[in-house]
Design an enzyme around this catalytic site. Structure first.
Site, short mmCIF file in Angstrom:
data_model
loop_
_atom_site.label_atom_id
_atom_site.label_comp_id
_atom_site.label_asym_id
_atom_site.label_seq_id
_atom_site.Cartn_x
_atom_site.Cartn_y
_atom_site.Cartn_z
N ASP A 187 6.78 4.48 -10.67
CA ASP A 187 7.53 4.02 -9.51
C ASP A 187 8.99 3.74 -9.86
O ASP A 187 9.40 2.60 -10.08
CB ASP A 187 6.88 2.77 -8.88
CG ASP A 187 6.17 3.15 -7.60
OD1 ASP A 187 5.93 4.34 -7.38
OD2 ASP A 187 5.86 2.24 -6.80
N GLY A 204 0.87 -1.18 0.00
CA GLY A 204 0.00 0.00 0.00
C GLY A 204 0.90 1.22 0.00
O GLY A 204 2.13 1.08 0.02
N LYS A 229 5.16 12.12 -2.25
CA LYS A 229 6.00 10.98 -1.86
C LYS A 229 6.95 11.42 -0.75
O LYS A 229 7.56 12.48 -0.85
CB LYS A 229 6.79 10.51 -3.09
CG LYS A 229 7.42 9.15 -2.92
CD LYS A 229 7.83 8.60 -4.27
CE LYS A 229 8.51 7.26 -4.14
NZ LYS A 229 8.87 6.70 -5.43
N ASP A 257 2.87 -4.12 -8.36
CA ASP A 257 2.47 -2.90 -7.64
C ASP A 257 3.14 -1.67 -8.25
O ASP A 257 2.79 -0.54 -7.91
CB ASP A 257 2.80 -2.99 -6.15
CG ASP A 257 4.24 -3.40 -5.90
OD1 ASP A 257 4.65 -4.46 -6.41
OD2 ASP A 257 4.97 -2.65 -5.22
N ASN A 258 4.10 -1.88 -9.13
CA ASN A 258 4.77 -0.75 -9.79
C ASN A 258 4.30 -0.59 -11.23
O ASN A 258 4.92 0.13 -12.01
CB ASN A 258 6.29 -0.93 -9.75
CG ASN A 258 6.83 -0.85 -8.34
OD1 ASN A 258 6.19 -0.27 -7.47
ND2 ASN A 258 7.98 -1.44 -8.10
N ASP A 310 9.93 3.80 7.54
CA ASP A 310 9.78 5.11 8.18
C ASP A 310 8.85 6.09 7.48
O ASP A 310 8.63 7.20 7.96
CB ASP A 310 11.17 5.75 8.35
CG ASP A 310 11.89 5.91 7.01
OD1 ASP A 310 11.26 5.68 5.96
OD2 ASP A 310 13.08 6.26 7.02
N GLY A 311 8.35 5.70 6.31
CA GLY A 311 7.42 6.61 5.61
C GLY A 311 8.11 7.77 4.93
O GLY A 311 7.45 8.70 4.46
P1 AMP Z 1 8.78 0.31 -3.75
O1 AMP Z 1 9.91 -0.65 -3.70
O2 AMP Z 1 9.18 1.75 -3.58
O3 AMP Z 1 7.88 0.10 -4.92
O4 AMP Z 1 7.90 0.03 -2.44
C1 AMP Z 1 7.32 -1.22 -2.12
C2 AMP Z 1 6.41 -1.06 -0.93
O5 AMP Z 1 7.14 -0.59 0.20
C3 AMP Z 1 5.29 -0.02 -1.13
O6 AMP Z 1 4.15 -0.50 -0.45
C4 AMP Z 1 5.87 1.22 -0.50
O7 AMP Z 1 4.90 2.13 -0.09
C5 AMP Z 1 6.65 0.65 0.68
N1 AMP Z 1 7.78 1.49 1.08
C6 AMP Z 1 8.95 1.67 0.41
N2 AMP Z 1 9.75 2.51 1.09
C7 AMP Z 1 9.09 2.86 2.21
C8 AMP Z 1 9.39 3.70 3.33
N3 AMP Z 1 10.54 4.32 3.43
N4 AMP Z 1 8.45 3.82 4.30
C9 AMP Z 1 7.28 3.17 4.21
N5 AMP Z 1 6.94 2.37 3.21
C10 AMP Z 1 7.82 2.21 2.22
MG MG Z 2 6.29 0.80 -5.59
#
Ligand code: AMP
Ligand code: MG
Length: 483
Positions: A256, A84, A107, A246-247, A119-120
């Site tokens: 993404d 998510g 973002k 998801d990407n 950490d969001g």
């Molecule tokens: P990504 O690899 O960026 O496509 O992210 C995969 C999943 O991890 C997604 O659900 C992102 O929202 C979550 N995510 C990635 N980096 C973070 C972060 N620093 N804090 C919270 N969620 C993250």
């Molecule tokens: Mg992603």
């Protein structure tokens, strides 16, 4: 300017309300005026950093309904229902003067219910990477999300080392991913899946909604848009690196950005993501993975479409991709598509690519040099770059024959080819220098490189440094997924 919140208001059960969190000493480092104008956003937004940090417009409109969306995804082939928006929020949808809808997505906004143990946050390095890559692809004519602004800060964020926290606002038609549909299908929530489809037909697949079978029309559209997108990646030498479902955007746009790379030396098996040792997402795997991902998405259409119709929709993928790729490659080599000589043209295109791969030539520069190919001359500048000159001569013989047969005036062909073969592409080693300087608070190189990337086909003296071949050390920079 008009802001709406259709997703947040109409799909309340598919998302969670979350407010953005401020960064320490946030500063607006980059603002995309062209995009802001296109979206019809107020110019004075640029002066108001608080808008882009915690996003308060005077009337609170921008973050009044900010939401994190729930989705899942097939990651490296394995289903993960736990995904998510973990650090991104949909703030609002901007309606432009053509009445088109554009998501404003922040973002690096802070934790959400889907952050799991992370950490969001987003770091400056990764927001710069996304900003520049999305603009670079846009100006090459490849569909992509865009970047509206970039905020830097003094917030410490920890990855493999301490980094600077940052935020960016990403803009695209919607943030709906294959993984949204998959999630509500696999978690057996048919009503929510139905709500999602209804929402799509209302806002994003309006024409499909009028078709005899809207679901078939929607799936076919996603299949064809994805095929055309991936054909463009292949033609421009772009390796996405993390094609998890998801990407994958349902709008057929590049989406993404993680450990992506543009090819330097041409290696069809190139892997930009060092967390992918098997090469599931290597450069030449992208077309096959695109279809794999569409198969995964198509599962969620099964409540509405017969298997035979799904197969039929998916069968459009390969011919669409090949057709688009062939058109792009004909343009890159200055050849005219013609069914009567299709086989010879394919031979010329494929042999050229084989030659580049066998001798590990720089993908973009080799094509750019080919623009100067002279049918009345031995082309020593190009020829001498190949060790196997015999092979080059043999290939050049066929190429000259075809160009002569097609009868296009030479200078016309050359200038047309220059419009299809970028002189400037986003090289990882330049990007790294841009990032190093921005980490020190200096965005000058960022802006210069961005301007250069906006004119990828032109030869402009002040951007010459960006058109040079990469140094040996700059070709194998490892990029991790951590962002
Ligand atoms: P990504 O690899 O960026 O496509 O992210 C995969 C999943 O991890 C997604 O659900 C992102 O929202 C979550 N995510 C990635 N980096 C973070 C972060 N620093 N804090 C919270 N969620 C993250
Ligand atoms: Mg992603």
């Amino acid at each position: 300017m008009k802001l709406e919140h259709s997703f947040a208001k109409e799909l309340t059960s598919l998302s969670s309300e979350v407010k953005p969190i401020k960064l320490l000493n946030a500063r607006l480092a980059v603002f995309n005026r062209d995009l802001a104008a296109q979206l019809d956003l107020p110019a004075e937004w640029q002066q108001q950093i608080h808008l882009f940090d915690a996003l308060y417009t005077p009337d609170g409109e921008l973050n009044r309904y900010s939401v994190a969306q729930k989705y899942g995804g097939h990651q490296f082939g394995h289903w993960n229902p736990e995904l998510g928006d973990g650090r991104g929020l949909l703030l609002a949808e901007a309606i432009d003067s053509l009445k088109q809808r554009w998501d404003l997505h922040l973002k690096g906004a802070g934790p959400t219910p889907y952050s799991r143990f992370a950490d969001g946050r987003a770091v400056l390095r990764s927001t710069i990477r996304e900003y520049l890559a999305s603009e670079a692809l846009h100006y090459l004519g490849v569909p992509t999300s865009r970047a509206l602004c970039l905020i830097t800060s003094e917030e410490a964020v920890y990855r493999e080392k301490q980094e600077r926290g940052a935020k960016m606002i990403r803009v695209c038609q919607s943030h709906l991913r294959f993984g949204h549909f998959e999630y509500f299908y696999h978690s057996q929530q048919p009503q929510k899946l139905q709500n999602l489809f209804d929402y799509c037909f209302k806002y994003h697949f309006v024409d499909c909604a009028k078709a005899e079978n809207p679901y078939v029309a929607m799936l076919e559209k996603i299949v064809m848009d994805t095929a055309k997108l991936i054909a463009k990646w292949q033609a421009f030498g772009f390796n996405h690196g993390v094609m998890n479902t998801d990407n994958m955007s349902i709008h057929g746009i590049t989406f993404d950005y993680g450990p992506y790379a543009f090819l330097d030396d041409f290696d069809p098996k190139f892997i930009c993501n060092h967390s992918d040792p098997q090469g599931r997402y290597s450069f030449d795997s992208q077309p096959g993975i695109g279809l794999w991902n569409l198969n995964a998405l198509a599962q969620s259409f099964t409540p509405h479409i017969e298997i035979a119709q799904i197969k039929q929709a998916l069968s459009l993928y390969e011919p669409t991709l090949l057709q688009e790729y062939s058109t792009l490659m004909h343009n890159k080599l200055g050849l005219l598509p013609n069914p009567a000589v299709a086989e010879t043209n394919s031979y010329i295109i494929n042999t050229w690519l084989d030659m580049l791969a066998a001798e590990k030539k720089d993908y973009s520069l080799a094509f750019r040099q080919l623009c100067e190919f002279d049918i009345f001359n031995d082309n020593p500048q190009l020829r001498d770059q190949f060790i196997d000159r015999g092979r080059f001569d043999e290939w050049a013989k066929h190429y000259i024959l075809m160009l002569t047969k097609q009868g296009i005036e030479q200078t016309q062909r050359q200038s047309r080819m220059r419009q299809h073969n970028p002189q400037i592409v986003l090289r990882n080693y330049i990007l790294q220098q841009v990032i190093d300087r921005a980490e020190e608070g200096d965005f000058e190189m960022f802006h210069t490189f961005l301007e250069a990337l906006k004119n990828p086909y032109e030869t402009i003296a002040k951007y010459k440094q960006f058109a040079a071949p990469p140094p040996e050390w700059g070709k194998h920079l490892e990029i991790s997924c951590s962002s």
